[in-house]
Design an enzyme around this catalytic site. Structure first.
Site, PDB file in Angstrom:
ATOM      1  N   LYS A   1      -3.298   1.994   5.391  1.00  0.00           N
ATOM      2  CA  LYS A   1      -3.432   0.578   5.014  1.00  0.00           C
ATOM      3  C   LYS A   1      -2.612  -0.392   5.854  1.00  0.00           C
ATOM      4  CE  LYS A   1      -4.856   1.386   0.294  1.00  0.00           C
ATOM      5  NZ  LYS A   1      -4.554   1.338  -1.117  1.00  0.00           N
ATOM      6  N   ASP A  55      -6.765  -4.959  -3.051  1.00  0.00           N
ATOM      7  CA  ASP A  55      -5.919  -4.191  -3.976  1.00  0.00           C
ATOM      8  C   ASP A  55      -5.140  -5.120  -4.894  1.00  0.00           C
ATOM      9  OD1 ASP A  55      -6.475  -1.590  -3.298  1.00  0.00           O
ATOM     10  OD2 ASP A  55      -4.856  -1.428  -1.834  1.00  0.00           O
TER      11      ASP A  55
HETATM   12  P1  ATR Z   1      -0.617   3.810   0.622  1.00  0.00           P
HETATM   13  O1  ATR Z   1      -1.048   2.966   1.766  1.00  0.00           O
HETATM   14  O2  ATR Z   1      -1.775   4.328  -0.180  1.00  0.00           O
HETATM   15  O3  ATR Z   1       0.397   3.146  -0.247  1.00  0.00           O
HETATM   16  P2  ATR Z   1       1.390   5.184   2.169  1.00  0.00           P
HETATM   17  O4  ATR Z   1       1.601   3.924   2.912  1.00  0.00           O
HETATM   18  O5  ATR Z   1       1.263   6.451   2.946  1.00  0.00           O
HETATM   19  O6  ATR Z   1       0.064   5.098   1.292  1.00  0.00           O
HETATM   20  O7  ATR Z   1       2.546   5.321   1.079  1.00  0.00           O
HETATM   21  C1  ATR Z   1       2.703   6.465   0.335  1.00  0.00           C
HETATM   22  C2  ATR Z   1       3.907   6.310  -0.629  1.00  0.00           C
HETATM   23  O8  ATR Z   1       3.997   7.511  -1.391  1.00  0.00           O
HETATM   24  C3  ATR Z   1       5.250   6.147   0.071  1.00  0.00           C
HETATM   25  O9  ATR Z   1       6.081   5.337  -0.726  1.00  0.00           O
HETATM   26  C4  ATR Z   1       5.781   7.594   0.118  1.00  0.00           C
HETATM   27  O10 ATR Z   1       7.181   7.680   0.167  1.00  0.00           O
HETATM   28  P3  ATR Z   1       7.998   7.699   1.578  1.00  0.00           P
HETATM   29  O11 ATR Z   1       8.203   6.261   1.977  1.00  0.00           O
HETATM   30  O12 ATR Z   1       9.253   8.424   1.267  1.00  0.00           O
HETATM   31  O13 ATR Z   1       7.119   8.465   2.552  1.00  0.00           O
HETATM   32  C5  ATR Z   1       5.294   8.098  -1.208  1.00  0.00           C
HETATM   33  N1  ATR Z   1       5.177   9.568  -1.243  1.00  0.00           N
HETATM   34  C6  ATR Z   1       4.243  10.319  -0.622  1.00  0.00           C
HETATM   35  N2  ATR Z   1       4.444  11.630  -0.897  1.00  0.00           N
HETATM   36  C7  ATR Z   1       5.539  11.697  -1.706  1.00  0.00           C
HETATM   37  C8  ATR Z   1       6.239  12.753  -2.353  1.00  0.00           C
HETATM   38  N3  ATR Z   1       5.866  14.029  -2.216  1.00  0.00           N
HETATM   39  N4  ATR Z   1       7.296  12.435  -3.133  1.00  0.00           N
HETATM   40  C9  ATR Z   1       7.691  11.144  -3.287  1.00  0.00           C
HETATM   41  N5  ATR Z   1       7.066  10.109  -2.711  1.00  0.00           N
HETATM   42  C10 ATR Z   1       6.000  10.359  -1.929  1.00  0.00           C
END
Ligand code: ATR
Length: 267
Positions: free
Chosen positions: A66, A102
């Site tokens: 995104k 969104d």
């Molecule tokens: P989107 O655009 O759908 O919001 P994204 O930009 O990839 O997707 O964001 C994913 C979010 O989920 C992030 O806040 C990520 O945390 P990090 O900044 O630490 O990467 C969080 N996230 C993804 N996998 C995770 C996990 N296993 N545990 C905790 N947070 C997670």
């Protein structure tokens, strides 16, 4: 005339309900268009976007693209620019324009169940593209926002941009929380037993609070986090509500009419 083609770009993307939903609407409204899913690995996004214009009339953008997708677009609508994330692309005569639906989706979903009033305390889990839209909407509604994230630096950056507080997921404390929203991918199918807040039940009981709890994940409908919240007597808002509201806005941007209208599309 050939069919117009649309897609959802994400990784993973197999769980997405968008193809079924939009293909059903195109069929119902007799619009010559088809909607596909495009699983695009993060490192392949640039390559994929180079061929996009020639093939697609529009797209939805989902996890984790995104924010990164914006640099491959010709224009980003003012609100999406402020949010810093795009979840819809419109190919306007060869010009790729990014939008964010969104934010409308999240606020519409919340408002269907809760009265959002100024001065409420909202805790947002996650600091990605979905978090940006939710935070932007809540700040505009006058909420105080605390961002909690696995990687605290990401929460810190977002907090500086939107004038919020920040911390780690482990810092969650229900005492000062009227609205809790998960925007991370934790708990999404197939890992449905996971939750970003393993101690949510204990925390809610200790604080004797019952915030409204929403998840942006829509598969499963009831995530582990929502189940835990419901077991403690909280009102829950399922991610499907936000998904449907953002999808309706996406459809309007592509074909110039709402998914429920009938008759011939304008273009
Ligand atoms: P989107 O655009 O759908 O919001 P994204 O930009 O990839 O997707 O964001 C994913 C979010 O989920 C992030 O806040 C990520 O945390 P990090 O900044 O630490 O990467 C969080 N996230 C993804 N996998 C995770 C996990 N296993 N545990 C905790 N947070 C997670």
């Amino acid at each position: 005339m050939n069919s117009r083609l649309y897609c959802v770009i994400g990784y993973p993307v197999k769980h997405s309900l968008s193809p079924k939903l939009h293909n059903g609407r195109f069929k119902k409204l007799k619009i010559k268009a088809r909607y596909f899913q495009e699983e695009v690995k993060p490192e392949k996004l640039g390559e994929f976007m180079r061929g996009f214009k020639e093939k697609y009339s529009g797209a939805n953008v989902t996890i984790p693209h995104k924010e990164k997708v914006m640099k491959f677009l010709d224009e980003v609508a003012p609100e999406a620019k402020k949010i810093g994330a795009v979840n819809v692309i419109v190919n306007r005569d060869g010009k790729l324009v990014g939008h964010n639906t969104d934010v409308v989706g999240a606020i519409a979903a919340l408002k269907s169940d809760v009265k959002i009033i100024k001065g409420q305390y909202a805790v947002i889990l996650g600091a990605g593209g979905a978090a940006r839209a939710v935070i932007y909407g809540l700040k505009n509604a006058g909420s105080h926002v605390l961002i909690l994230n696995r990687t605290v630096e990401n929460a810190e950056k977002l907090a500086a941009e939107f004038d919020c507080k920040f911390g780690a997921l482990e810092d969650f404390d229900a005492t000062n929380c009227d609205i809790l929203i998960n925007t991370t991918s934790v708990g999404m199918w197939p890992k449905i037993e996971e939750t970003p807040l393993p101690n949510l039940k204990e925390n809610l009981r200790a604080a004797n609070k019952k915030p409204v709890v929403m998840d942006v994940i829509y598969r499963p409908k009831m995530t582990r986090m929502l189940k835990d919240a419901k077991a403690c007597g909280c009102k829950v808002v399922i991610g499907e509500k936000m998904f449907l509201a953002q999808a309706a806005e996406s459809f309007k941007l592509w074909v110039g009419k709402t998914p429920t209208s009938s008759g011939t599309p304008r273009r």
